[in-house]
Design an enzyme around this catalytic site. Structure first.
Site, short mmCIF file in Angstrom:
data_model
loop_
_atom_site.label_atom_id
_atom_site.label_comp_id
_atom_site.label_asym_id
_atom_site.label_seq_id
_atom_site.Cartn_x
_atom_site.Cartn_y
_atom_site.Cartn_z
N TYR A 57 119.98 93.64 125.44
CA TYR A 57 118.85 93.73 124.51
C TYR A 57 119.13 92.99 123.21
CZ TYR A 57 115.34 96.06 121.51
OH TYR A 57 114.31 96.35 120.65
P1 NAP Z 1 106.73 100.21 124.06
O1 NAP Z 1 106.14 101.44 123.44
O2 NAP Z 1 107.59 100.33 125.27
O3 NAP Z 1 105.51 99.18 124.38
C1 NAP Z 1 105.82 97.95 124.95
C2 NAP Z 1 104.59 97.09 125.03
O4 NAP Z 1 104.98 95.82 125.56
C3 NAP Z 1 103.52 97.65 125.96
O5 NAP Z 1 102.25 97.37 125.41
C4 NAP Z 1 103.72 96.84 127.25
O6 NAP Z 1 102.53 96.65 128.02
C5 NAP Z 1 104.14 95.49 126.67
N1 NAP Z 1 104.86 94.65 127.63
C6 NAP Z 1 106.02 94.92 128.30
N2 NAP Z 1 106.33 93.88 129.10
C7 NAP Z 1 105.36 92.95 128.92
C8 NAP Z 1 105.12 91.66 129.48
N3 NAP Z 1 105.94 91.11 130.39
N4 NAP Z 1 104.00 90.98 129.07
C9 NAP Z 1 103.15 91.52 128.16
N5 NAP Z 1 103.33 92.73 127.60
C10 NAP Z 1 104.42 93.43 127.98
O7 NAP Z 1 107.61 99.40 122.99
P2 NAP Z 1 107.68 99.49 121.37
O8 NAP Z 1 108.68 100.51 121.01
O9 NAP Z 1 106.31 99.57 120.81
O10 NAP Z 1 108.35 98.07 121.04
C11 NAP Z 1 107.61 96.97 120.58
C12 NAP Z 1 108.58 95.90 120.06
O11 NAP Z 1 109.35 96.45 118.99
C13 NAP Z 1 109.59 95.39 121.11
O12 NAP Z 1 109.76 94.01 120.96
C14 NAP Z 1 110.86 96.14 120.76
O13 NAP Z 1 112.01 95.45 121.16
C15 NAP Z 1 110.73 96.22 119.24
N6 NAP Z 1 111.52 97.31 118.64
C16 NAP Z 1 111.24 98.62 118.93
C17 NAP Z 1 112.01 99.63 118.34
C18 NAP Z 1 111.77 101.09 118.63
O14 NAP Z 1 112.61 101.92 118.23
N7 NAP Z 1 110.68 101.48 119.28
C19 NAP Z 1 113.05 99.29 117.47
C20 NAP Z 1 113.30 97.94 117.20
C21 NAP Z 1 112.53 96.96 117.78
P3 NAP Z 1 102.09 97.71 129.21
O15 NAP Z 1 101.61 98.94 128.47
O16 NAP Z 1 100.99 97.02 129.92
O17 NAP Z 1 103.32 97.97 130.01
#
Ligand code: NAP
Length: 250
Positions: free
Chosen positions: A158
């Protein structure tokens, strides 16, 4: 519509991974700021349509667009559709991402390839497309993570993907010289979404929440506010940077 932040009427933002989590909050916040929104998703059509409906009910305009960001053809079609339906693209938010918790030794070829395909190639695919299709004075906001420098066990693949995203962000900001387009990354700390919460015990979650001096987990809205700043006029002098948003945890 919520007019509290309404600063950008007539502009269009494409938010990848906007069916859930941070992306859904970004889509709703930018819609409240006056942008029409392309709500990208991979498979959860119902959740993407619910985000579109919520934006519509608040008086905004949005369109759900299915596309696997890892697939260049899907990405081209997504840009075509958003341009055809919403007229233009001013802001690209590269939020879609996945996080497999696995040691490097135990990572399969498939998990390695898929994580890089979505997080790195996905960001690359949309940035490449945006080079010719984003309006002048546009904004690109990529997603890294605050955990990149802590580099804890099971985050190897990651943080490898996010290091690549940060590097491409800095290069792309320079390659866009002359267009008035900025390219930055947001690096959140732990945020209460499925990606972070899945598979963790209540005790582990509590430990993460205590890491920041602000003594709580981030909420998707916290990160949406940072994206709105970078997308809007007040963020216009920030370019080629990584903005860590984590309550002071790192
Ligand atoms: P999440 O709740 O798991 O949501 C992920 C989103 O990405 C969903 O809308 C999913 O769509 C979409 N997705 C996954 N694979 C995809 C693909 N191949 N093409 C298009 N869409 C895709 O994640 P999150 O926590 O909101 O994270 C969002 C971003 O923030 C990520 O880049 C993550 O690395 C970053 N981030 C998160 C955290 C944290 O603690 N949450 C911390 C640091 C960074 P579906 O619903 O259709 O599956």
């Amino acid at each position: 519509m919520n007019t509290e932040h309404n600063t950008q009427p007539g502009r269009v933002a494409l938010v990848t991974g906007a069916s859930r989590g941070i992306g859904a909050a970004v889509a709703r916040r930018l819609a409240a700021d006056g942008y029409a929104i392309g709500v990208n998703y991979a498979s959860n059509a119902a959740e993407a349509e619910a985000v579109v409906a919520a934006i519509g009910q608040a008086g905004g305009r949005a369109l759900a667009v299915r596309a696997d960001v890892a697939a260049p053809r899907d990405v081209r079609r997504m840009f075509d559709l958003v341009e055809a339906e919403l007229g233009r693209i001013d802001v690209l938010v590269n939020n879609a991402g996945v996080l497999p918790y696995v040691s490097i030794a135990a990572t399969s070829d498939e998990v390695f390839a898929r994580t890089f395909a979505i997080n790195v190639q996905g960001t690359f695919n949309t940035m490449r497309e945006s080079a010719t299709r984003l309006n002048d004075a546009g904004r690109i906001i990529n997603f890294s993570t605050s955990v990149l420098h802590a580099a804890p066990p099971t985050y190897g693949v990651y943080v490898g993907t996010k290091a690549a995203v940060e590097a491409m962000t800095r290069v792309f900001a320079k390659e866009l010289r002359g267009r008035g387009i900025t390219c930055n990354a947001v690096a959140p700390g732990p945020v209460a979404t499925e990606l972070f919460l899945n598979g963790k015990s209540a005790q582990q979650i509590e430990q993460f929440a205590r890491m920041a001096p602000l003594e709580r987990l981030g909420q998707p809205q916290d990160i949406a506010g940072v994206v709105a700043f970078l997308a809007g006029p007040d963020g216009g002098w920030v370019n080629g940077q990584v903005l860590r948003a984590n309550g002071g945890a790192v």
